[in-house]
Design a protein around this motif. Structure first.
Motif, PDB file in Angstrom:
ATOM      1  N   GLU A 342      44.884  32.387  46.839  1.00  0.00           N
ATOM      2  CA  GLU A 342      44.051  32.682  45.672  1.00  0.00           C
ATOM      3  C   GLU A 342      43.153  31.517  45.279  1.00  0.00           C
ATOM      4  O   GLU A 342      43.552  30.361  45.350  1.00  0.00           O
ATOM      5  N   LEU A 343      41.952  31.870  44.829  1.00  0.00           N
ATOM      6  CA  LEU A 343      41.031  30.901  44.226  1.00  0.00           C
ATOM      7  C   LEU A 343      40.957  31.203  42.733  1.00  0.00           C
ATOM      8  O   LEU A 343      40.689  32.344  42.342  1.00  0.00           O
ATOM      9  N   TRP A 344      41.221  30.189  41.912  1.00  0.00           N
ATOM     10  CA  TRP A 344      41.087  30.331  40.459  1.00  0.00           C
ATOM     11  C   TRP A 344      39.910  29.465  40.009  1.00  0.00           C
ATOM     12  O   TRP A 344      39.879  28.264  40.316  1.00  0.00           O
ATOM     13  N   VAL A 345      38.979  30.085  39.299  1.00  0.00           N
ATOM     14  CA  VAL A 345      37.754  29.401  38.902  1.00  0.00           C
ATOM     15  C   VAL A 345      37.566  29.501  37.395  1.00  0.00           C
ATOM     16  O   VAL A 345      37.747  30.573  36.822  1.00  0.00           O
ATOM     17  N   VAL A 346      37.188  28.393  36.768  1.00  0.00           N
ATOM     18  CA  VAL A 346      36.752  28.476  35.374  1.00  0.00           C
ATOM     19  C   VAL A 346      35.254  28.206  35.352  1.00  0.00           C
ATOM     20  O   VAL A 346      34.752  27.364  36.100  1.00  0.00           O
ATOM     21  N   GLY A 347      34.539  28.967  34.528  1.00  0.00           N
ATOM     22  CA  GLY A 347      33.092  28.752  34.459  1.00  0.00           C
ATOM     23  C   GLY A 347      32.524  29.286  33.171  1.00  0.00           C
ATOM     24  O   GLY A 347      33.161  30.107  32.490  1.00  0.00           O
ATOM     25  N   ASN A 348      31.339  28.820  32.837  1.00  0.00           N
ATOM     26  CA  ASN A 348      30.631  29.364  31.700  1.00  0.00           C
ATOM     27  C   ASN A 348      30.383  30.842  31.945  1.00  0.00           C
ATOM     28  O   ASN A 348      29.962  31.226  33.041  1.00  0.00           O
ATOM     29  N   ARG A 349      30.633  31.640  30.937  1.00  0.00           N
ATOM     30  CA  ARG A 349      30.478  33.087  31.054  1.00  0.00           C
ATOM     31  C   ARG A 349      29.098  33.461  31.615  1.00  0.00           C
ATOM     32  O   ARG A 349      28.970  34.315  32.479  1.00  0.00           O
ATOM     33  N   HIS A 350      28.051  32.749  31.135  1.00  0.00           N
ATOM     34  CA  HIS A 350      26.681  33.143  31.507  1.00  0.00           C
ATOM     35  C   HIS A 350      26.348  32.840  32.970  1.00  0.00           C
ATOM     36  O   HIS A 350      25.341  33.297  33.490  1.00  0.00           O
ATOM     37  N   LEU A 351      27.202  32.089  33.661  1.00  0.00           N
ATOM     38  CA  LEU A 351      26.885  31.745  35.053  1.00  0.00           C
ATOM     39  C   LEU A 351      27.126  32.913  36.014  1.00  0.00           C
ATOM     40  O   LEU A 351      26.653  32.902  37.148  1.00  0.00           O
ATOM     41  N   GLY A 352      27.885  33.897  35.545  1.00  0.00           N
ATOM     42  CA  GLY A 352      28.068  35.109  36.363  1.00  0.00           C
ATOM     43  C   GLY A 352      28.792  34.862  37.680  1.00  0.00           C
ATOM     44  O   GLY A 352      28.496  35.484  38.702  1.00  0.00           O
ATOM     45  N   TYR A 353      29.791  33.993  37.664  1.00  0.00           N
ATOM     46  CA  TYR A 353      30.522  33.693  38.902  1.00  0.00           C
ATOM     47  C   TYR A 353      31.241  34.920  39.482  1.00  0.00           C
ATOM     48  O   TYR A 353      31.506  34.976  40.678  1.00  0.00           O
ATOM     49  N   HIS A 354      31.557  35.882  38.608  1.00  0.00           N
ATOM     50  CA  HIS A 354      32.280  37.055  39.133  1.00  0.00           C
ATOM     51  C   HIS A 354      31.450  37.784  40.199  1.00  0.00           C
ATOM     52  O   HIS A 354      31.989  38.311  41.162  1.00  0.00           O
ATOM     53  N   VAL A 355      30.123  37.766  40.015  1.00  0.00           N
ATOM     54  CA  VAL A 355      29.252  38.447  40.986  1.00  0.00           C
ATOM     55  C   VAL A 355      29.331  37.718  42.338  1.00  0.00           C
ATOM     56  O   VAL A 355      29.527  38.340  43.389  1.00  0.00           O
ATOM     57  N   THR A 356      29.215  36.390  42.282  1.00  0.00           N
ATOM     58  CA  THR A 356      29.260  35.590  43.520  1.00  0.00           C
ATOM     59  C   THR A 356      30.634  35.733  44.192  1.00  0.00           C
ATOM     60  O   THR A 356      30.736  35.886  45.414  1.00  0.00           O
ATOM     61  N   LEU A 357      31.691  35.703  43.384  1.00  0.00           N
ATOM     62  CA  LEU A 357      33.041  35.803  43.963  1.00  0.00           C
ATOM     63  C   LEU A 357      33.257  37.166  44.613  1.00  0.00           C
ATOM     64  O   LEU A 357      33.817  37.265  45.711  1.00  0.00           O
ATOM     65  N   ARG A 358      32.779  38.223  43.949  1.00  0.00           N
ATOM     66  CA  ARG A 358      32.945  39.571  44.535  1.00  0.00           C
ATOM     67  C   ARG A 358      32.199  39.678  45.845  1.00  0.00           C
ATOM     68  O   ARG A 358      32.684  40.287  46.798  1.00  0.00           O
ATOM     69  N   ARG A 359      31.039  39.038  45.883  1.00  0.00           N
ATOM     70  CA  ARG A 359      30.259  39.077  47.123  1.00  0.00           C
ATOM     71  C   ARG A 359      31.019  38.360  48.241  1.00  0.00           C
ATOM     72  O   ARG A 359      31.048  38.806  49.381  1.00  0.00           O
ATOM     73  N   ILE A 360      31.661  37.241  47.912  1.00  0.00           N
ATOM     74  CA  ILE A 360      32.295  36.416  48.952  1.00  0.00           C
ATOM     75  C   ILE A 360      33.704  36.908  49.287  1.00  0.00           C
ATOM     76  O   ILE A 360      34.097  36.951  50.453  1.00  0.00           O
ATOM     77  N   ASN A 363      36.507  40.734  45.856  1.00  0.00           N
ATOM     78  CA  ASN A 363      37.254  41.023  44.627  1.00  0.00           C
ATOM     79  C   ASN A 363      37.157  39.813  43.694  1.00  0.00           C
ATOM     80  O   ASN A 363      36.924  38.696  44.154  1.00  0.00           O
ATOM     81  N   ALA A 364      37.314  40.059  42.406  1.00  0.00           N
ATOM     82  CA  ALA A 364      37.382  38.987  41.415  1.00  0.00           C
ATOM     83  C   ALA A 364      37.934  39.602  40.145  1.00  0.00           C
ATOM     84  O   ALA A 364      37.407  40.592  39.649  1.00  0.00           O
ATOM     85  N   GLN A 365      39.021  39.025  39.661  1.00  0.00           N
ATOM     86  CA  GLN A 365      39.681  39.609  38.499  1.00  0.00           C
ATOM     87  C   GLN A 365      39.584  38.628  37.337  1.00  0.00           C
ATOM     88  O   GLN A 365      39.738  37.412  37.531  1.00  0.00           O
TER      89      GLN A 365
END
Ligand code: SAM
Length: 381
Positions: A342-360, A363-365
């Motif tokens: 598992e990769l756990w990431v913290v980020g600013n909400r506005h950076l939209g990391y969930h989109v990048t993670l889903r692409r890579i 999945n991203a929860q």
């Protein structure tokens, strides 16, 4: 676009890693101004010539004939320097590459300072180098006007000696200091330690050690704090990476939470890697297992070897605002994780990391969120 023209020749320079789409220049007007000054003023570049903070190797590549020593905090910067020396000089022979943590030369005859972004790093490095200066050492600093503040000049004045500046040219400025005999420098305040707050789980109240220039060296970052409050609870032997470890607070918390875990701390900043090691050692028993590595992301980590990657990605990379580093870190994590890891990431909400993670990852929860930050979990399938 990537050819630096100087009095001593033209040099093709690149950053590291090279971005196929985002070709940022590997030098700026401050480097050009300094090189032009050295050529026109006839400063004798003999003895030990040191280029402190040379970003991508423009200075040591242009001055390679004088056998310079580069002192850099950046692994990426030194990889670029090696590539630039290879491309323009046939290799790094005669050039010494030191990190900000290495013992500096005992005597310095010419000190060139590319003013760093971090005033703290400048303070620490001038403290370390000042004892090697002598009355005839030529000291010339350079930076963009936006990087040179009254506090910057005060540091040169206090740690080296009488200081003046040049006129600005193309928004860059030079700094001239004359070493004073034994100025009252006082002690180097770095590294600096602080105690963590009491509401962050296993790491509550623990001590964090920070070398100068590391991310959030004087207080805990609010994003990191949020991640520490939601770290996964895990048991048993496993390999955990703290990717972009900074002062190592996240990986240290993971090790405190799971004494059977083995940790890998990675950062491209040597100051950060040294801080992470000091933080880990200050909080874990002597036998606790960890590796500390200056590297570009997880390059060099065997594929499929990690169980968990913890990451608070950078969103400013050497002045350029970009999510390119975060993206590369996620790609690295996917390659280095074992299936089910598992990769756990913290980020600013506005950076939209969930989109990048889903692409890579596919999945991203969402693990936790507040108005400012999100913590996301992606599983390697
Ligand atoms: C936002 S900070 C997080 C630091 C620490 N994990 C924390 O939460 O306090 C991001 C870190 O990533 C590091 N970094 C930037 N680019 C990197 C790269 N290509 N490889 C490894 N580390 C990198 C920076 O030096 C910085 O320490």
């Amino acid at each position: 676009m990537n050819i630096l023209t100087t009095a001593t020749g033209d040099f093709t320079l690149t950053r590291f890693p090279e971005h196929p789409r985002e070709q940022l220049r590997a030098w700026d007007a401050a480097d050009e101004y300094l090189l032009r000054h050295l050529a026109e003023s006839g400063v004798e570049l003999s003895g030990t010539v040191v280029a402190l903070g040379d970003r991508w190797g423009a200075l040591v590549t242009a001055l390679a004939a004088h056998g310079p020593t580069q002192i850099s905090d950046s692994y990426l910067g030194q990889q670029a320097t090696l590539a630039n020396l290879g491309r323009n000089r046939g290799g790094a022979d005669g050039v010494t590459l030191l990190t900000t943590r290495d013992t500096p030369p005992a005597r310095i005859d010419v000190l060139l300072v590319r003013v760093p972004k971090s005033l703290a790093l400048l303070e620490d490095q001038l403290h370390r180098l000042a004892p090697a200066l002598h009355a005839d050492t030529v000291v010339v600093g350079t930076g963009m006007v936006t990087e040179i503040h009254t506090s910057t000049l005060q540091l040169f004045e206090r740690l080296i000696g009488p200081t003046k500046t040049s006129l600005a040219v193309k928004k860059a400025r030079l700094i001239f200091s004359t070493p004073a005999p034994g100025p009252a420098r006082g002690a180097d305040p770095w590294p600096l330690s602080y105690a963590l707050p009491g509401d962050i789980g296993v790491a509550s109240g623990r001590t964090v050690v920070n070398h100068a220039g590391v991310f959030c060296a004087e207080r805990l970052d609010i994003g990191t704090r949020f991640l520490l409050q939601h770290l996964p609870v895990r048991r048993g032997p496993e390999l955990v990476a703290d990717l972009g470890c900074g002062n190592g607070v996240v990986g240290t918390a993971a090790a405190l939470g799971n004494p059977e875990a083995e940790l890998l701390f990675v950062d491209e900043s040597h100051q950060a890697v040294a801080s992470a090691e000091a933080t880990f050692r200050a909080n874990l028993p002597a036998g606790a297992k960890a590796t500390f590595r200056a590297a570009d992301g997880l390059a060099g980590t065997p594929a499929g070897s990690l169980d968990l990657v913890l990451n608070n990605p950078p969103f400013h990379s050497h002045q350029a605002t970009t999510d390119a580093t975060a993206r590369r870190m996620f790609l690295d994590a996917r390659a280095a994780l074992r299936p089910g890891g598992e990769l756990w990431v913290v980020g600013n909400r506005h950076l939209g990391y969930h989109v990048t993670l889903r692409r890579i990852f596919g999945n991203a929860q969402l693990v936790a969120g507040n108005p400012k930050f999100v913590i996301l979990r992606a599983v390697k399938r």
